[in-house]
Design an enzyme around this catalytic site. Structure first.
Site, mmCIF file in Angstrom:
data_model
loop_
_atom_site.group_PDB
_atom_site.id
_atom_site.type_symbol
_atom_site.label_atom_id
_atom_site.label_comp_id
_atom_site.label_asym_id
_atom_site.label_seq_id
_atom_site.Cartn_x
_atom_site.Cartn_y
_atom_site.Cartn_z
ATOM 1 N N HIS A 1 -7.838 -5.453 -0.691
ATOM 2 C CA HIS A 1 -6.560 -4.483 -0.818
ATOM 3 C C HIS A 1 -5.311 -5.562 -0.682
ATOM 4 C CE1 HIS A 1 -4.158 -0.970 -0.520
ATOM 5 N NE2 HIS A 1 -4.277 -0.741 0.825
ATOM 6 N N ASP B 1 -8.483 -3.874 -6.225
ATOM 7 C CA ASP B 1 -8.040 -3.168 -5.145
ATOM 8 C C ASP B 1 -9.027 -1.954 -4.975
ATOM 9 O OD1 ASP B 1 -6.598 -1.678 -3.260
ATOM 10 O OD2 ASP B 1 -5.000 -3.410 -3.555
ATOM 11 N N SER C 1 0.821 -1.057 -0.288
ATOM 12 C CA SER C 1 0.134 0.005 -0.086
ATOM 13 C C SER C 1 0.847 1.330 0.018
ATOM 14 C CB SER C 1 -0.921 0.109 1.224
ATOM 15 O OG SER C 1 -2.016 0.932 1.062
#
Length: 519
Positions: free
Chosen positions: A488, A458, A240
């Site tokens: 995610h 995502d 991320s």
């Protein structure tokens, strides 16, 4: 105020890995006081990059005092073979021989033979605590643990590394009444006044540190970490926001790139407004997929959810706790389950209860996202997230600019567009220090191949960012791997193809063909 433009891999990991053990394997021997530089070379056959001779020996020759880790916040002490230490880093990297601050590290030594080196993890945020998250994630990377020391850290301004707390729990609870999608001049004034007050609290809490918590600062901390841990090249797993951090590191130190995996890739070409638009698309796409999975028409289902949020704006719902479910808290509660497909049934139940007049379940989901426990205590991730991102982001959209963009945001997402559009104006409004860049520089000519993992479903870091990061890193450097999945992040999410490809890269140095797809 809560920002969905945070890349919360730590939250996603908590959902996916709930119940994972807090300890890991290893010989269990204490290594307190061992020389940090006593590790074997980082990768067989790979020459070490030259040391940064400009740094004083007081930094590069540190000996870390590894001790058993204590409890961190609400997380118990991890026990087992986990050890913690504090790395001394410059407060201001432009003056490396000046004042220093401490960065908290956690490590578990490799469990098998043929050790490669240390593998650093950043779980996202910005503002996620690696010290508290790493032990819970260890079982998901047990195969990597055999040949790597698992290492993570709390970046500067986070958790145990001079973590910033900008306001107290009672003030945070009071801020729940602030409408994050203001409809009247009075609500607009309250929205921006709250943003100003938060920034003042951060300035008071952080002092001089507030100007030195950028992604670039942390990337430089990582390279010092590499040296002190004894590795010639950096091996790294960024998730991320951690993918942006990895890209910035590669740009600053291309010759020191070892084996880097970037999973759930941030679009480095997007500025603050571009990220908000990307996330509006990503979360709407995930919501559409969720609605379709329950047999609903996505367009109709989105209209119904938008209608529910509109009603909450006028009349918040009661909950079993006595608190009210506001429009803003409900939006937050809807967002959280979209990070992980196994959590979609929780969203179904929470929406059903809300339609029946009970906001308790959506409020509970919002509290999880906001790190609010049953006692009313909040974590500080959102504080750290804001001080880091507002130092990175140069953009400061005005009220007029934001209002002109709202219609576009609402076309992108009838459910999340309004919130994310307003967020661009409020997040860094009246911030005490200027931002550093519109978009991060991640070009890394000459760096070793970096593996980028993108998930087509995502919501928080939409898939399109993977290819853009590959292009920005440069030809032959960014190697894209695609997973056609939901949630995610991709690694550890159920794809044997993804996991095997990443493991082969990290353990054997096997670089897949650019554009490989795992379905």
């Amino acid at each position: 105020m809560m920002r969905f433009l945070r890349w919360t891999a730590a939250v996603a990991a908590g959902l996916l890995l709930a119940g994972c053990g807090g300890s890991s394997g290893g010989d269990g021997e204490g290594d307190e006081g061992k020389a940090a530089g006593s590790a074997p070379p980082s990768a067989p056959g790979s020459p070490a990059a030259p040391s940064d001779t400009a740094l004083p020996a007081s930094l590069t020759s540190q000996r870390l005092d590894w001790q058993r880790c204590g409890a961190v916040g609400d997380s118990p002490a991890p026990g087992g073979a986990w050890r913690c230490a504090t790395l001394k880093v410059p407060l201001d990297w432009s003056h490396p021989d000046g004042k220093t601050i401490g960065v908290s590290l956690i490590r578990s030594r490799a469990t098998g033979g043929d050790r490669i080196g240390a593998l650093l993890f950043n779980f996202g945020g910005p503002g996620g605590s690696g010290v508290s998250t790493m032990p819970y994630f260890a079982s998901a990377v047990s195969g990597l643990h055999q040949r790597y020391d698992l290492v993570s850290w709390d970046p500067r301004g986070v958790g145990e590394s001079a973590g910033v707390r900008c306001r107290g729990d009672r003030e945070t609870d009071a801020a729940e009444s602030v409408d994050a999608t203001p409809d009247t001049p009075a609500e607009e004034q309250a929205y921006f006044r709250d943003a100003t007050d938060f920034g003042k609290g951060c300035r008071k809490a952080a002092g001089p540190l507030l100007a030195h918590v950028s992604t670039t600062d942390t990337a430089r901390d990582m390279d010092l970490m590499r040296q002190v841990l004894g590795d010639g090249r950096l091996h790294y797993f960024g998730m991320s926001y951690g993918t942006e951090l990895g890209g910035v590191y590669a740009h600053l130190f291309p010759g020191r790139v070892g084996r880097l995996v970037l999973d759930a890739v941030v679009d480095p070409t997007a500025d603050m407004v571009g990220h908000a638009e990307n996330q509006a698309r990503g979360f709407q796409r995930a919501l559409d997929d969720y609605l379709e999975s329950t047999g609903q028409d996505p367009a109709q289902g989105s209209r119904e959810i938008a209608g529910l949020l509109s009603r909450l704006d006028a009349a918040p719902l009661p909950t079993s706790s006595g608190r009210k479910l506001t429009q803003t808290l409900a939006t937050t509660g809807i967002i959280l389950p979209l990070y992980s497909e196994p959590s979609w049934p929780r969203l179904t139940s929470a929406l059903k209860s809300a339609r029946q007049g009970d906001g308790s379940e959506l409020l509970a989901l919002a509290d999880e996202y906001n790190q609010r426990n049953a006692s009313g205590r909040y974590g500080t991730m959102t504080h750290s997230q804001r001080v880091i991102s507002c130092l990175d982001d140069k953009q400061r959209p005005t009220l007029a600019e934001t209002k002109r963009r709202l219609a576009r945001f609402e076309r992108i997402s009838p459910v999340f567009g309004d919130y994310l559009g307003w967020d661009t104006a409020g997040w860094c409004h009246d911030w005490p220090v200027p931002g550093q860049y519109d978009t991060p520089e991640v070009s890394a000519p000459g760096a070793a191949p970096i593996l980028l993992v993108g998930n087509t479903g995502d919501p928080a870091t939409p898939y399109e960012g993977t290819r853009r990061m590959a292009d920005e890193l440069g030809r032959g450097v960014g190697i894209a791997l695609t997973w056609k999945g939901e949630g995610h992040g991709a690694y550890g999410s159920g794809s044997d193809c993804v996991d095997a490809t990443v493991d082969a890269y990290l353990l054997k140095g096997t670089v897949p063909e650019d554009g490989k797809v795992c379905s």
